[in-house]
Scaffold this motif. Structure first.
Motif, PDB file in Angstrom:
ATOM      1  N   GLU A  99       4.575  14.310   1.162  1.00 29.70           N
ATOM      2  CA  GLU A  99       3.442  14.815   0.382  1.00 29.70           C
ATOM      3  C   GLU A  99       3.092  16.246   0.768  1.00 29.70           C
ATOM      4  OE1 GLU A  99       0.385  11.475  -1.060  1.00 29.70           O
ATOM      5  OE2 GLU A  99       0.487  11.707   1.105  1.00 29.70           O
ATOM      6  N   SER A 103      -2.093  15.870  -3.545  1.00 29.52           N
ATOM      7  CA  SER A 103      -1.960  14.518  -3.004  1.00 29.52           C
ATOM      8  C   SER A 103      -2.843  13.577  -3.794  1.00 29.52           C
ATOM      9  CB  SER A 103      -2.362  14.509  -1.532  1.00 29.52           C
ATOM     10  OG  SER A 103      -2.386  13.203  -1.038  1.00 29.52           O
ATOM     11  N   SER A 104      -2.422  12.323  -3.913  1.00 25.76           N
ATOM     12  CA  SER A 104      -3.216  11.334  -4.616  1.00 25.76           C
ATOM     13  C   SER A 104      -3.615  10.229  -3.666  1.00 25.76           C
ATOM     14  CB  SER A 104      -2.435  10.728  -5.779  1.00 25.76           C
ATOM     15  OG  SER A 104      -1.324  10.019  -5.314  1.00 25.76           O
ATOM     16  N   GLY A 105      -4.877   9.872  -3.694  1.00 22.14           N
ATOM     17  CA  GLY A 105      -5.304   8.745  -2.896  1.00 22.14           C
ATOM     18  C   GLY A 105      -5.163   9.007  -1.416  1.00 22.14           C
ATOM     19  N   SER A 106      -5.156   7.930  -0.673  1.00 20.18           N
ATOM     20  CA  SER A 106      -4.984   8.037   0.768  1.00 20.18           C
ATOM     21  C   SER A 106      -4.344   6.784   1.280  1.00 20.18           C
ATOM     22  CB  SER A 106      -6.345   8.229   1.448  1.00 20.18           C
ATOM     23  OG  SER A 106      -7.185   7.119   1.189  1.00 20.18           O
ATOM     24  N   LEU A 107      -3.824   6.875   2.470  1.00 17.18           N
ATOM     25  CA  LEU A 107      -3.253   5.697   3.092  1.00 17.18           C
ATOM     26  C   LEU A 107      -4.358   4.706   3.417  1.00 17.18           C
ATOM     27  CD1 LEU A 107      -0.648   7.255   5.498  1.00 17.18           C
ATOM     28  CD2 LEU A 107      -0.197   5.877   3.496  1.00 17.18           C
ATOM     29  N   PRO A 153       0.815  -1.225   0.000  1.00 18.66           N
ATOM     30  CA  PRO A 153       0.000   0.000   0.000  1.00 18.66           C
ATOM     31  C   PRO A 153       0.845   1.270   0.000  1.00 18.66           C
ATOM     32  CG  PRO A 153      -0.884  -1.600   1.563  1.00 18.66           C
ATOM     33  CD  PRO A 153       0.454  -2.116   1.128  1.00 18.66           C
ATOM     34  N   ASP A 187       1.660   6.489  -7.200  1.00 21.79           N
ATOM     35  CA  ASP A 187       0.554   7.355  -7.627  1.00 21.79           C
ATOM     36  C   ASP A 187       0.962   8.821  -7.523  1.00 21.79           C
ATOM     37  OD1 ASP A 187      -1.027   5.173  -8.095  1.00 21.79           O
ATOM     38  OD2 ASP A 187      -2.240   5.383  -6.279  1.00 21.79           O
ATOM     39  N   TRP A 188       1.608   9.149  -6.424  1.00 24.48           N
ATOM     40  CA  TRP A 188       2.041  10.526  -6.191  1.00 24.48           C
ATOM     41  C   TRP A 188       3.129  10.941  -7.186  1.00 24.48           C
ATOM     42  CZ3 TRP A 188       6.932  12.028  -4.136  1.00 24.48           C
ATOM     43  CH2 TRP A 188       7.028  13.373  -3.761  1.00 24.48           C
ATOM     44  N   GLN A 213       2.327   1.740  -3.496  1.00 22.68           N
ATOM     45  CA  GLN A 213       1.310   2.203  -4.439  1.00 22.68           C
ATOM     46  C   GLN A 213       1.043   3.686  -4.260  1.00 22.68           C
ATOM     47  OE1 GLN A 213      -0.331   0.353  -6.982  1.00 22.68           O
ATOM     48  NE2 GLN A 213      -0.788   2.485  -7.530  1.00 22.68           N
ATOM     49  N   ARG A 214       0.996   4.130  -3.016  1.00 21.86           N
ATOM     50  CA  ARG A 214       0.768   5.556  -2.783  1.00 21.86           C
ATOM     51  C   ARG A 214       1.928   6.395  -3.322  1.00 21.86           C
ATOM     52  NH1 ARG A 214      -0.972   8.479   2.860  1.00 21.86           N
ATOM     53  NH2 ARG A 214      -0.672  10.627   2.184  1.00 21.86           N
ATOM     54  N   SER A 273       3.854  10.815   4.452  1.00 22.01           N
ATOM     55  CA  SER A 273       2.835  11.849   4.620  1.00 22.01           C
ATOM     56  C   SER A 273       3.484  13.226   4.701  1.00 22.01           C
ATOM     57  CB  SER A 273       2.006  11.580   5.884  1.00 22.01           C
ATOM     58  OG  SER A 273       1.250  10.398   5.744  1.00 22.01           O
TER      59      SER A 273
END
Length: 431
Positions: A404, A368-372, A349, A356-357, A352-353, A401
């Motif tokens: 970001e 920011s993209s998505g979330s944790l 996870p 994406d970022w 992936q974050r 975090s």
């Protein structure tokens, strides 16, 4: 159990040391060429001589987050002391920075003095060896054939070869189902200049990365009298390719210097260009079934991101501990699935974050993209790990975090892309 570790970089070395501490017999294949002794090494077979010094100039140093250092201190206290002796702590913190070749050399010495570990230097892997299938339709990896023609049998083969891993190719040659492999549509291109610091500036490690419109800027130093500044762009951003010229690079750097920590030093000749540095991800268990049994992949060979973020080495150390835990929990033929479950629950996870970022940065969209993962999902994934690896996993999530949040702030306050393109278009004079 006999384990073959393919790759003697930091992650491969830690895997070998952790498994040897459990009583397993480990063979480490170190494909780096064995060089004759040099004037400054004095040791036959030393790998950190001329070619390593050149590579140390091209590669950024290695950052171990404070959580990673705590984990190593608990799992391998002698190794932690050795790493602390060859690295430099970031001023005001407990993150450790060191040149990759220095870390690799220190870990190589630890491998040489550890019972249960045998190192084959200057030996790489040519292909995988198979044995009797453990799952219908899935090859079972029983060892490797080295590039010297030697068969090395094993209960488990660990691929720790980094970004250059050939595991997908080797498995395909055996007729295994193709693993899931994802790569970014475009990679990164790094433009780095190195500076010699005055004596008054040599004692502090530096790891400062800021993300602006179209460009990430990193100041990196392991102390020892040298530091570097890197301008990172999307690999397909052709308008910014003039950064390879020293004069153009210097003009561009002046845009960002007021927003960065102030350093002094004399620039060394040239700009080091590292092209097509891709983020990638591989998975070797599909639909609950491994594409092969008897082999696993760790660290950057599993998944890699932009090294300027500084998260990869600490993620690799956590991955090594997850592998040790998977091996500890039962029969060797079950290791692949157990390791995949831990990897997907804890590290995938975060990776992936990050990717994406990174894609948003390259698309110059910012934000920011998505979330944790949700708090409940994260707690479930970390349950059963124990406080030590779970603590590092949470540190990694918290650190990203912060990355970001800093990126959003820098993109809003720093120079825009149009200013950079205009500066690069000016007629240059040599620097």
């Amino acid at each position: 159990m006999h384990v073959v570790v393919c790759g003697a970089g930091p992650v491969g070395a830690v895997v070998a040391l952790l498994l040897a501490a459990e009583g397993h017999q480990v063979t480490v294949l170190d494909q780096r060429p064995v060089l004759p002794p040099s004037a400054d090494s004095g040791t036959v077979g030393q790998t950190s001589t001329a070619s390593d010094r050149l590579r140390a100039t091209e590669e950024p140093p290695l950052l171990l987050l404070s959580g990673a250092m705590r984990l190593v201190s608990r799992e391998l206290p002698d190794v932690a002391r050795r790493l602390a002796s060859v690295g430099t702590f970031v001023e005001g913190g407990t993150d450790l920075v060191a040149q990759r070749t220095v870390i690799s050399s220190a870990l190589s010495e630890e491998l040489s003095r550890t019972d249960g570990i045998r190192i084959e230097r200057g030996v790489g892997v040519a292909s995988l060896l198979t044995g009797t299938e453990r799952l219908p339709g899935r090859p079972h990896i029983q060892g490797v054939l080295t590039d010297t023609g030697q068969a090395v049998l094993a209960d488990l083969v660990v691929d720790a070869a980094g970004r250059g891993s050939q595991m997908v190719k080797w498995l395909s040659e055996l007729g295994a189902p193709r693993p899931l492999e994802e790569r970014q549509d475009t990679g990164f291109r790094l433009y780095t200049r190195h500076f010699a610091s005055p004596e008054t500036c040599t004692n502090h490690a530096i790891w400062s990365v800021r993300h602006f419109d179209s460009v990430s800027v990193a100041l990196l130093s392991a102390g020892r009298g040298l530091w570097s500044m890197t301008l990172s762009i999307s690999d397909d951003d052709l308008e910014l390719y003039p950064l390879s010229g020293p004069s153009a690079w210097s003009r561009a750097a002046e845009l960002y210097e007021p927003l960065l920590p102030r350093l002094s030093g004399k620039p060394l000749p040239g700009v080091w260009v590292t092209s097509r540095l891709e983020s990638c991800y591989r998975r070797f268990v599909l639909g609950g079934r491994p594409v092969a049994t008897g082999s696993v992949t760790v660290g950057d060979a599993w998944a890699a991101a932009n090294p300027l973020l500084g998260l990869g080495p600490s993620m690799g150390l956590l991955h090594a501990v997850l592998l040790r835990d998977a091996v500890r929990q039962g029969r060797p033929e079950e290791v692949v699935v157990r390791f995949d479950r831990l990897t997907e629950g804890v590290l995938a996870p975060l990776h992936q974050r990050i990717t994406d970022w990174e894609e948003q940065l390259q698309a110059r969209e910012g934000g920011s993209s998505g979330s944790l993962p949700s708090e409940a999902a994260a707690s479930e994934a970390l349950a059963g790990l124990g406080t030590r690896p779970a603590g590092l996993a949470r540190d990694l999530l918290a650190r990203f975090s912060t990355v970001e949040a800093d990126a959003v702030s820098s993109a809003l306050t720093g120079p825009c892309r149009a200013e950079l393109v205009e500066i690069l278009a000016r007629t240059s004079t040599s620097v």
